[in-house]
Design a protein around this motif. Structure first.
Motif, short mmCIF file in Angstrom:
data_model
loop_
_atom_site.label_atom_id
_atom_site.label_comp_id
_atom_site.label_asym_id
_atom_site.label_seq_id
_atom_site.Cartn_x
_atom_site.Cartn_y
_atom_site.Cartn_z
N ASP A 302 0.81 -1.22 0.00
CA ASP A 302 0.00 0.00 0.00
C ASP A 302 0.85 1.27 0.00
OD1 ASP A 302 -1.91 -1.93 0.15
OD2 ASP A 302 -2.88 -1.18 1.96
N LYS A 303 1.90 1.29 0.81
CA LYS A 303 2.73 2.49 0.83
C LYS A 303 3.55 2.63 -0.45
CE LYS A 303 6.71 0.52 3.36
NZ LYS A 303 7.53 0.62 4.60
N THR A 304 3.95 1.50 -1.03
CA THR A 304 4.71 1.54 -2.29
C THR A 304 3.82 2.03 -3.42
OG1 THR A 304 6.10 -0.29 -1.55
CG2 THR A 304 6.08 0.18 -3.91
N GLU A 305 2.58 1.55 -3.47
CA GLU A 305 1.66 1.97 -4.52
C GLU A 305 1.33 3.45 -4.41
OE1 GLU A 305 -2.43 0.45 -6.72
OE2 GLU A 305 -1.88 -0.41 -4.77
N CYS A 306 1.10 3.93 -3.20
CA CYS A 306 0.80 5.36 -3.01
C CYS A 306 2.00 6.22 -3.42
CB CYS A 306 0.43 5.62 -1.55
SG CYS A 306 -1.22 5.03 -1.11
N ALA A 307 3.19 5.76 -3.11
CA ALA A 307 4.39 6.50 -3.50
C ALA A 307 4.53 6.55 -5.02
CB ALA A 307 5.63 5.86 -2.87
N ALA A 308 4.20 5.42 -5.69
CA ALA A 308 4.28 5.38 -7.15
C ALA A 308 3.27 6.33 -7.78
CB ALA A 308 4.05 3.96 -7.65
N VAL A 309 2.05 6.35 -7.25
CA VAL A 309 1.02 7.26 -7.77
C VAL A 309 1.44 8.71 -7.57
CG1 VAL A 309 -1.34 8.08 -7.37
CG2 VAL A 309 -0.88 5.62 -7.50
N ALA A 310 1.98 9.02 -6.40
CA ALA A 310 2.45 10.38 -6.12
C ALA A 310 3.57 10.78 -7.07
CB ALA A 310 2.90 10.49 -4.67
N ASP A 311 4.46 9.86 -7.36
CA ASP A 311 5.57 10.15 -8.27
C ASP A 311 5.08 10.47 -9.68
OD1 ASP A 311 7.47 9.85 -6.36
OD2 ASP A 311 8.58 8.24 -7.36
N VAL A 312 4.12 9.69 -10.16
CA VAL A 312 3.63 9.87 -11.53
C VAL A 312 2.77 11.11 -11.67
CG1 VAL A 312 2.18 8.88 -13.35
CG2 VAL A 312 3.75 7.40 -12.07
N PHE A 313 1.89 11.34 -10.71
CA PHE A 313 0.89 12.40 -10.87
C PHE A 313 1.28 13.73 -10.23
CE2 PHE A 313 -1.57 8.59 -11.71
CZ PHE A 313 -2.33 8.98 -12.80
N GLY A 314 2.31 13.73 -9.39
CA GLY A 314 2.74 15.00 -8.81
C GLY A 314 1.62 15.69 -8.04
N ARG A 315 1.43 16.96 -8.29
CA ARG A 315 0.39 17.72 -7.57
C ARG A 315 -1.01 17.19 -7.85
NH1 ARG A 315 2.29 24.06 -8.41
NH2 ARG A 315 4.24 23.91 -7.21
N HIS A 316 -1.23 16.62 -9.02
CA HIS A 316 -2.56 16.10 -9.36
C HIS A 316 -2.95 14.91 -8.48
CE1 HIS A 316 -6.14 15.27 -11.67
NE2 HIS A 316 -5.72 14.05 -11.98
N ALA A 317 -1.96 14.26 -7.84
CA ALA A 317 -2.25 13.12 -6.97
C ALA A 317 -3.21 13.51 -5.85
CB ALA A 317 -0.96 12.55 -6.39
N ASP A 318 -3.15 14.75 -5.40
CA ASP A 318 -4.02 15.20 -4.33
C ASP A 318 -5.48 15.32 -4.78
OD1 ASP A 318 -1.86 15.36 -2.60
OD2 ASP A 318 -1.45 17.47 -3.08
#
Length: 402
Positions: A302-318
Protein backbone atom coordinates in the motif's frame (compact mmCIF):
# COMPACT_ATOMS: atom_id res chain seq x y z
CA UNK A 1 -4.68 1.41 -34.74
CA UNK A 2 -8.29 0.62 -33.94
CA UNK A 3 -10.30 1.87 -30.98
CA UNK A 4 -11.27 -0.85 -28.51
CA UNK A 5 -14.45 -0.84 -26.45
CA UNK A 6 -16.04 -3.09 -23.84
CA UNK A 7 -19.45 -4.40 -24.90
CA UNK A 8 -20.02 -7.17 -22.39
CA UNK A 9 -19.26 -7.92 -18.73
CA UNK A 10 -19.95 -10.85 -16.44
CA UNK A 11 -18.85 -12.00 -13.01
CA UNK A 12 -19.25 -14.32 -10.07
CA UNK A 13 -17.42 -13.31 -6.90
CA UNK A 14 -17.93 -12.95 -3.13
CA UNK A 15 -20.04 -9.81 -3.62
CA UNK A 16 -22.49 -11.26 -6.14
CA UNK A 17 -23.18 -13.78 -8.88
CA UNK A 18 -23.79 -11.17 -11.57
CA UNK A 19 -22.61 -7.70 -12.53
CA UNK A 20 -25.69 -5.89 -11.13
CA UNK A 21 -25.36 -7.71 -7.78
CA UNK A 22 -21.66 -6.92 -7.60
CA UNK A 23 -22.04 -3.22 -8.41
CA UNK A 24 -24.84 -2.89 -5.86
CA UNK A 25 -22.58 -4.41 -3.20
CA UNK A 26 -19.74 -2.07 -4.14
CA UNK A 27 -22.03 0.95 -3.92
CA UNK A 28 -23.22 -0.18 -0.49
CA UNK A 29 -19.70 -0.94 0.76
CA UNK A 30 -20.71 -4.49 1.58
CA UNK A 31 -18.08 -6.92 2.88
CA UNK A 32 -17.86 -10.41 1.37
CA UNK A 33 -15.20 -11.61 3.82
CA UNK A 34 -16.12 -14.12 6.52
CA UNK A 35 -15.22 -17.46 8.15
CA UNK A 36 -13.86 -20.03 5.68
CA UNK A 37 -15.95 -23.14 5.18
CA UNK A 38 -14.15 -26.22 3.87
CA UNK A 39 -12.49 -29.41 5.05
CA UNK A 40 -9.73 -29.09 7.72
CA UNK A 41 -10.18 -25.32 8.14
CA UNK A 42 -9.49 -25.81 11.86
CA UNK A 43 -5.88 -26.72 10.97
CA UNK A 44 -5.29 -23.27 9.48
CA UNK A 45 -3.94 -20.26 11.32
CA UNK A 46 -5.88 -18.00 8.92
CA UNK A 47 -9.57 -18.90 9.02
CA UNK A 48 -11.15 -16.04 7.05
CA UNK A 49 -11.58 -15.49 3.33
CA UNK A 50 -13.98 -14.19 0.71
CA UNK A 51 -15.87 -17.22 -0.61
CA UNK A 52 -18.66 -17.25 -3.17
CA UNK A 53 -21.70 -17.97 -1.00
CA UNK A 54 -24.91 -19.67 -2.06
CA UNK A 55 -23.39 -21.16 -5.20
CA UNK A 56 -24.51 -24.67 -6.19
CA UNK A 57 -22.45 -26.06 -9.10
CA UNK A 58 -25.00 -28.84 -9.72
CA UNK A 59 -27.68 -26.24 -10.41
CA UNK A 60 -25.57 -24.80 -13.25
CA UNK A 61 -23.64 -27.75 -14.72
CA UNK A 62 -24.46 -31.41 -15.32
CA UNK A 63 -22.48 -34.37 -13.97
CA UNK A 64 -20.47 -34.83 -17.16
CA UNK A 65 -19.48 -31.17 -17.14
CA UNK A 66 -18.54 -31.18 -13.46
CA UNK A 67 -16.21 -34.11 -14.15
CA UNK A 68 -14.27 -31.74 -16.44
CA UNK A 69 -14.76 -28.33 -14.82
CA UNK A 70 -12.69 -27.33 -11.81
CA UNK A 71 -14.19 -24.52 -9.74
CA UNK A 72 -12.06 -21.90 -11.52
CA UNK A 73 -13.40 -23.08 -14.89
CA UNK A 74 -16.96 -22.97 -13.60
CA UNK A 75 -16.48 -19.34 -12.55
CA UNK A 76 -15.07 -18.43 -15.97
CA UNK A 77 -17.98 -20.03 -17.84
CA UNK A 78 -20.62 -18.40 -15.64
CA UNK A 79 -19.01 -14.97 -16.09
CA UNK A 80 -18.53 -15.50 -19.83
CA UNK A 81 -22.19 -16.45 -20.31
CA UNK A 82 -23.30 -13.20 -18.69
CA UNK A 83 -20.77 -11.14 -20.68
CA UNK A 84 -21.72 -12.67 -24.03
CA UNK A 85 -25.44 -12.33 -23.33
CA UNK A 86 -24.98 -8.63 -22.59
CA UNK A 87 -22.81 -8.06 -25.65
CA UNK A 88 -25.27 -9.72 -28.03
CA UNK A 89 -22.41 -11.18 -30.08
CA UNK A 90 -22.67 -14.58 -31.73
CA UNK A 91 -19.47 -16.06 -33.08
CA UNK A 92 -20.02 -17.66 -36.45
CA UNK A 93 -18.17 -17.68 -39.77
CA UNK A 94 -15.40 -15.12 -40.21
CA UNK A 95 -16.13 -13.43 -36.87
CA UNK A 96 -15.48 -16.71 -35.03
CA UNK A 97 -12.13 -17.03 -36.83
CA UNK A 98 -11.16 -13.48 -35.85
CA UNK A 99 -12.17 -13.73 -32.19
CA UNK A 100 -10.56 -15.53 -29.29
CA UNK A 101 -10.20 -15.74 -25.54
CA UNK A 102 -7.40 -14.71 -23.18
CA UNK A 103 -7.94 -15.40 -19.49
CA UNK A 104 -5.72 -14.92 -16.47
CA UNK A 105 -5.32 -17.36 -13.59
CA UNK A 106 -2.57 -18.03 -11.10
CA UNK A 107 -3.37 -21.42 -9.59
CA UNK A 108 -5.58 -22.93 -12.27
CA UNK A 109 -7.32 -26.07 -11.02
CA UNK A 110 -5.90 -25.89 -7.53
CA UNK A 111 -9.02 -27.39 -5.94
CA UNK A 112 -8.73 -30.44 -8.19
CA UNK A 113 -5.03 -30.70 -7.42
CA UNK A 114 -5.66 -30.44 -3.67
CA UNK A 115 -8.37 -33.10 -3.74
CA UNK A 116 -6.22 -35.54 -5.70
CA UNK A 117 -3.13 -35.04 -3.55
CA UNK A 118 -5.36 -36.01 -0.63
CA UNK A 119 -6.63 -39.09 -2.46
CA UNK A 120 -3.14 -40.32 -3.34
CA UNK A 121 -1.04 -39.29 -0.33
CA UNK A 122 -3.54 -39.19 2.53
CA UNK A 123 -6.05 -41.86 1.57
CA UNK A 124 -3.53 -44.11 -0.18
CA UNK A 125 -5.44 -44.48 -3.44
CA UNK A 126 -3.45 -45.63 -6.45
CA UNK A 127 -5.77 -44.31 -9.15
CA UNK A 128 -7.16 -40.89 -9.95
CA UNK A 129 -9.85 -39.81 -12.39
CA UNK A 130 -8.65 -39.86 -16.03
CA UNK A 131 -9.69 -36.21 -16.44
CA UNK A 132 -7.51 -34.85 -13.63
CA UNK A 133 -4.95 -33.30 -15.99
CA UNK A 134 -7.45 -31.58 -18.34
CA UNK A 135 -9.38 -30.43 -15.27
CA UNK A 136 -6.48 -28.82 -13.40
CA UNK A 137 -4.44 -27.38 -16.30
CA UNK A 138 -4.25 -23.59 -16.27
CA UNK A 139 -5.66 -23.25 -19.78
CA UNK A 140 -8.77 -25.33 -19.02
CA UNK A 141 -11.01 -22.30 -18.42
CA UNK A 142 -9.92 -20.52 -21.59
CA UNK A 143 -10.31 -23.71 -23.61
CA UNK A 144 -13.82 -24.41 -22.35
CA UNK A 145 -14.89 -20.81 -22.98
CA UNK A 146 -13.54 -21.04 -26.53
CA UNK A 147 -15.43 -24.29 -27.12
CA UNK A 148 -18.72 -23.09 -25.65
CA UNK A 149 -18.78 -19.89 -27.72
CA UNK A 150 -17.00 -21.07 -30.89
CA UNK A 151 -14.04 -18.74 -30.48
CA UNK A 152 -11.59 -20.02 -33.11
CA UNK A 153 -8.98 -17.26 -33.01
CA UNK A 154 -6.08 -16.72 -30.56
CA UNK A 155 -6.92 -18.41 -27.26
CA UNK A 156 -4.58 -18.88 -24.33
CA UNK A 157 -4.00 -18.35 -20.61
CA UNK A 158 -1.77 -15.87 -18.80
CA UNK A 159 -0.32 -16.80 -15.40
CA UNK A 160 1.45 -13.89 -13.73
CA UNK A 161 0.24 -14.29 -10.15
CA UNK A 162 -1.81 -11.28 -9.00
CA UNK A 163 -1.43 -9.45 -12.33
CA UNK A 164 -2.75 -12.33 -14.45
CA UNK A 165 -6.12 -10.73 -15.31
CA UNK A 166 -4.63 -7.37 -16.23
CA UNK A 167 -1.96 -8.99 -18.35
CA UNK A 168 -4.62 -11.10 -20.08
CA UNK A 169 -6.86 -8.10 -20.74
CA UNK A 170 -3.88 -6.12 -21.95
CA UNK A 171 -3.06 -8.80 -24.51
CA UNK A 172 -6.68 -8.91 -25.66
CA UNK A 173 -6.70 -5.11 -26.00
CA UNK A 174 -3.58 -5.15 -28.14
CA UNK A 175 -4.93 -7.89 -30.39
CA UNK A 176 -8.10 -5.95 -31.16
CA UNK A 177 -6.31 -2.61 -31.45
CA UNK A 178 -3.78 -4.01 -33.89
CA UNK A 179 -6.50 -5.47 -36.11
CA UNK A 180 -5.46 -9.06 -35.47
CA UNK A 181 -8.88 -9.76 -33.92
CA UNK A 182 -12.35 -8.23 -34.14
CA UNK A 183 -13.39 -9.24 -30.63
CA UNK A 184 -11.82 -10.95 -27.65
CA UNK A 185 -13.35 -12.56 -24.59
CA UNK A 186 -11.02 -11.76 -21.71
CA UNK A 187 -10.64 -11.43 -17.95
CA UNK A 188 -9.61 -13.84 -15.24
CA UNK A 189 -10.69 -16.49 -12.76
CA UNK A 190 -9.38 -18.07 -9.57
CA UNK A 191 -10.46 -20.67 -7.00
CA UNK A 192 -7.64 -21.07 -4.48
CA UNK A 193 -9.80 -21.32 -1.36
CA UNK A 194 -9.03 -24.88 -0.40
CA UNK A 195 -6.91 -26.22 2.45
CA UNK A 196 -3.68 -26.43 0.45
CA UNK A 197 -4.24 -23.09 -1.23
CA UNK A 198 -4.67 -21.18 2.01
CA UNK A 199 -1.96 -23.13 3.83
CA UNK A 200 0.58 -22.19 1.16
CA UNK A 201 -0.28 -18.49 1.46
CA UNK A 202 -0.02 -18.69 5.25
CA UNK A 203 3.66 -19.43 4.84
CA UNK A 204 4.28 -16.01 3.34
CA UNK A 205 3.07 -14.30 6.53
CA UNK A 206 1.20 -11.63 4.60
CA UNK A 207 -2.31 -12.78 5.55
CA UNK A 208 -4.66 -11.01 7.93
CA UNK A 209 -6.55 -13.01 10.52
CA UNK A 210 -9.35 -10.49 10.94
CA UNK A 211 -9.95 -8.10 7.98
CA UNK A 212 -8.55 -6.43 4.86
CA UNK A 213 -7.91 -2.74 5.62
CA UNK A 214 -6.04 -1.23 2.66
CA UNK A 215 -4.23 2.07 3.26
CA UNK A 216 -5.24 2.17 6.93
CA UNK A 217 -2.45 2.53 9.49
CA UNK A 218 -4.01 -0.49 11.25
CA UNK A 219 -3.77 -2.79 8.21
CA UNK A 220 -2.20 -6.17 8.91
CA UNK A 221 -2.35 -8.15 5.69
CA UNK A 222 -4.35 -9.42 2.76
CA UNK A 223 -7.40 -11.69 2.67
CA UNK A 224 -7.83 -14.29 -0.06
CA UNK A 225 -10.93 -14.42 -2.22
CA UNK A 226 -12.23 -16.39 -5.19
CA UNK A 227 -14.25 -15.74 -8.32
CA UNK A 228 -13.91 -14.40 -11.83
CA UNK A 229 -14.74 -11.62 -14.22
CA UNK A 230 -15.05 -11.79 -18.02
CA UNK A 231 -15.44 -9.01 -20.61
CA UNK A 232 -15.95 -8.64 -24.33
CA UNK A 233 -13.36 -6.34 -25.91
CA UNK A 234 -14.49 -5.32 -29.39
CA UNK A 235 -13.41 -3.18 -32.31
CA UNK A 236 -15.24 0.14 -31.88
CA UNK A 237 -16.40 0.39 -35.50
CA UNK A 238 -17.71 -3.19 -35.40
CA UNK A 239 -19.59 -2.50 -32.18
CA UNK A 240 -20.96 0.79 -33.51
CA UNK A 241 -22.12 -0.79 -36.77
CA UNK A 242 -24.21 -3.39 -34.96
CA UNK A 243 -25.63 -0.88 -32.46
CA UNK A 244 -24.01 -2.46 -29.42
CA UNK A 245 -24.19 -0.87 -25.99
CA UNK A 246 -20.71 0.34 -25.07
CA UNK A 247 -19.71 0.11 -21.40
CA UNK A 248 -16.33 1.85 -21.67
CA UNK A 249 -13.36 2.34 -23.98
CA UNK A 250 -9.96 0.77 -23.33
CA UNK A 251 -7.51 3.60 -23.90
CA UNK A 252 -4.10 2.28 -22.95
CA UNK A 253 -2.08 -0.48 -21.35
CA UNK A 254 1.43 -0.95 -20.03
CA UNK A 255 3.37 -3.70 -18.30
CA UNK A 256 6.74 -3.58 -16.59
CA UNK A 257 9.02 -5.79 -14.54
CA UNK A 258 10.70 -4.64 -11.33
CA UNK A 259 13.62 -7.01 -11.99
CA UNK A 260 14.42 -6.63 -8.31
CA UNK A 261 12.76 -8.97 -5.80
CA UNK A 262 10.46 -11.99 -5.96
CA UNK A 263 8.02 -10.67 -3.33
CA UNK A 264 8.84 -7.06 -2.35
CA UNK A 265 7.18 -4.42 -4.56
CA UNK A 266 9.12 -1.64 -6.27
CA UNK A 267 7.93 1.96 -6.47
CA UNK A 268 9.89 2.46 -9.68
CA UNK A 269 8.42 -0.57 -11.44
CA UNK A 270 4.86 0.38 -10.47
CA UNK A 271 5.40 4.00 -11.50
CA UNK A 272 6.76 2.99 -14.90
CA UNK A 273 3.66 0.86 -15.53
CA UNK A 274 1.27 3.67 -14.53
CA UNK A 275 3.13 6.24 -16.62
CA UNK A 276 3.34 3.76 -19.49
CA UNK A 277 -0.42 3.24 -19.59
CA UNK A 278 -0.93 7.02 -19.76
CA UNK A 279 1.61 7.34 -22.54
CA UNK A 280 0.16 4.40 -24.48
CA UNK A 281 -3.28 5.98 -24.41
CA UNK A 282 -2.06 9.53 -25.06
CA UNK A 283 -3.66 10.56 -21.76
CA UNK A 284 -2.73 13.73 -19.90
CA UNK A 285 -2.41 12.86 -16.21
CA UNK A 286 -4.85 15.63 -15.29
CA UNK A 287 -7.65 13.70 -17.06
CA UNK A 288 -7.44 10.76 -14.65
CA UNK A 289 -10.05 11.00 -11.91
CA UNK A 290 -9.97 7.58 -10.27
CA UNK A 291 -7.56 4.69 -9.77
CA UNK A 292 -8.67 1.25 -8.71
CA UNK A 293 -5.64 0.35 -6.65
CA UNK A 294 -3.94 -2.98 -6.27
CA UNK A 295 -4.34 -2.15 -2.57
CA UNK A 296 -3.80 -5.53 -0.94
CA UNK A 297 -3.79 -4.35 2.67
CA UNK A 298 -0.18 -5.37 3.28
CA UNK A 299 2.23 -2.87 4.79
CA UNK A 300 4.62 -2.97 1.84
CA UNK A 301 2.18 -2.88 -1.10
CA UNK A 302 0.00 0.00 0.00
CA UNK A 303 2.73 2.49 0.83
CA UNK A 304 4.71 1.54 -2.29
CA UNK A 305 1.66 1.97 -4.52
CA UNK A 306 0.80 5.36 -3.01
CA UNK A 307 4.39 6.50 -3.50
CA UNK A 308 4.28 5.38 -7.15
CA UNK A 309 1.02 7.26 -7.77
CA UNK A 310 2.45 10.38 -6.12
CA UNK A 311 5.57 10.15 -8.27
CA UNK A 312 3.63 9.87 -11.53
CA UNK A 313 0.89 12.40 -10.87
CA UNK A 314 2.74 15.00 -8.81
CA UNK A 315 0.39 17.72 -7.57
CA UNK A 316 -2.56 16.10 -9.36
CA UNK A 317 -2.25 13.12 -6.97
CA UNK A 318 -4.02 15.20 -4.33
CA UNK A 319 -7.06 15.50 -6.60
CA UNK A 320 -7.22 11.80 -7.46
CA UNK A 321 -9.52 9.28 -5.88
CA UNK A 322 -7.91 5.88 -5.28
CA UNK A 323 -9.69 2.95 -3.65
CA UNK A 324 -9.20 -0.75 -3.11
CA UNK A 325 -12.23 -3.00 -3.55
CA UNK A 326 -10.18 -5.89 -2.14
CA UNK A 327 -11.41 -4.58 1.20
CA UNK A 328 -14.82 -5.97 0.14
CA UNK A 329 -14.20 -9.00 -2.10
CA UNK A 330 -10.74 -10.02 -0.93
CA UNK A 331 -7.73 -10.69 -3.14
CA UNK A 332 -8.83 -12.93 -6.01
CA UNK A 333 -5.18 -13.43 -7.04
CA UNK A 334 -5.25 -14.23 -10.78
CA UNK A 335 -8.88 -13.15 -11.08
CA UNK A 336 -8.63 -9.96 -9.07
CA UNK A 337 -7.98 -7.43 -11.85
CA UNK A 338 -11.03 -8.63 -13.77
CA UNK A 339 -13.48 -8.16 -10.90
CA UNK A 340 -11.87 -4.82 -10.05
CA UNK A 341 -12.39 -3.60 -13.63
CA UNK A 342 -16.11 -3.59 -12.80
CA UNK A 343 -15.46 -0.81 -10.28
CA UNK A 344 -13.72 1.16 -13.04
CA UNK A 345 -16.69 0.73 -15.37
CA UNK A 346 -19.07 1.76 -12.57
CA UNK A 347 -17.05 4.93 -12.00
CA UNK A 348 -17.21 5.87 -15.69
CA UNK A 349 -20.83 4.90 -16.42
CA UNK A 350 -22.61 5.56 -13.14
CA UNK A 351 -20.42 8.22 -11.55
CA UNK A 352 -20.04 6.09 -8.42
CA UNK A 353 -16.63 5.52 -6.86
CA UNK A 354 -16.35 2.25 -4.93
CA UNK A 355 -15.04 2.75 -1.38
CA UNK A 356 -12.14 1.33 0.58
CA UNK A 357 -14.03 -0.20 3.49
CA UNK A 358 -12.54 -1.13 6.86
CA UNK A 359 -10.50 2.08 6.89
CA UNK A 360 -9.73 3.02 10.50
CA UNK A 361 -6.75 5.32 10.81
CA UNK A 362 -4.77 7.48 8.33
CA UNK A 363 -1.26 6.36 7.42
CA UNK A 364 1.13 9.22 6.59
CA UNK A 365 2.70 6.98 3.94
CA UNK A 366 -0.68 6.54 2.23
CA UNK A 367 -1.74 10.19 2.25
CA UNK A 368 -4.08 10.09 -0.76
CA UNK A 369 -7.85 10.27 -1.08
CA UNK A 370 -8.67 6.58 -0.57
CA UNK A 371 -12.47 7.05 -0.56
CA UNK A 372 -12.77 5.67 2.98
CA UNK A 373 -15.70 3.47 3.99
CA UNK A 374 -18.46 5.00 1.84
CA UNK A 375 -18.99 5.15 -1.91
CA UNK A 376 -18.88 8.60 -3.48
CA UNK A 377 -20.66 10.20 -6.40
CA UNK A 378 -18.22 11.83 -8.81
CA UNK A 379 -17.94 12.40 -12.54
CA UNK A 380 -14.75 10.98 -14.03
CA UNK A 381 -13.64 10.63 -17.65
CA UNK A 382 -10.55 8.42 -17.32
CA UNK A 383 -9.73 5.71 -14.78
CA UNK A 384 -6.82 3.35 -14.18
CA UNK A 385 -6.75 -0.22 -12.89
CA UNK A 386 -3.50 -1.25 -11.19
CA UNK A 387 -2.16 -4.78 -10.72
CA UNK A 388 1.24 -5.48 -9.17
CA UNK A 389 2.23 -9.13 -8.76
CA UNK A 390 4.73 -11.23 -6.89
CA UNK A 391 7.70 -11.65 -9.15
CA UNK A 392 7.75 -7.89 -9.73
CA UNK A 393 5.30 -8.01 -12.64
CA UNK A 394 3.14 -4.92 -13.12
CA UNK A 395 0.17 -4.32 -15.46
CA UNK A 396 -1.97 -1.17 -15.68
CA UNK A 397 -5.06 -0.58 -17.82
CA UNK A 398 -6.53 2.83 -18.69
CA UNK A 399 -10.25 3.12 -19.44
CA UNK A 400 -12.31 6.07 -20.63
CA UNK A 401 -15.92 7.06 -20.97
CA UNK A 402 -17.38 6.91 -24.49
Amino acid sequence: MRRVVITGAGTINPLGQSVPQTLAAMREGRCGIGPLQFRDVERLAVKIGAQVQGYDPEAVFNRQQLALYDRFTQFALIAAREALALSGLEFTGALADRSGVVLGTSGGGLTTQDENYRAVYEEGKNRVHPFVVPKLMNNAAASHVSMEFNLRGPSFTVATACASSNHAMGQAFQMVRSGLCTAMVTGGTEAMLCFGGVKAWEGLRVMSKDACRPFSATRNGMVQGEGGGVFVFEDYEHAKARGAEILAEVLGFAMTSDAADIVMPSKQGAARAIAGALKDGGIAKERVGYINAHGTGTAANDKTECAAVADVFGRHADRLMISSTKSMHGHLIGGTGAVELLACIMALRDGVIAPTIGYEEPDPECALDVVPNEAREASVDVVLSNAFAFGGLNAVLALGRV
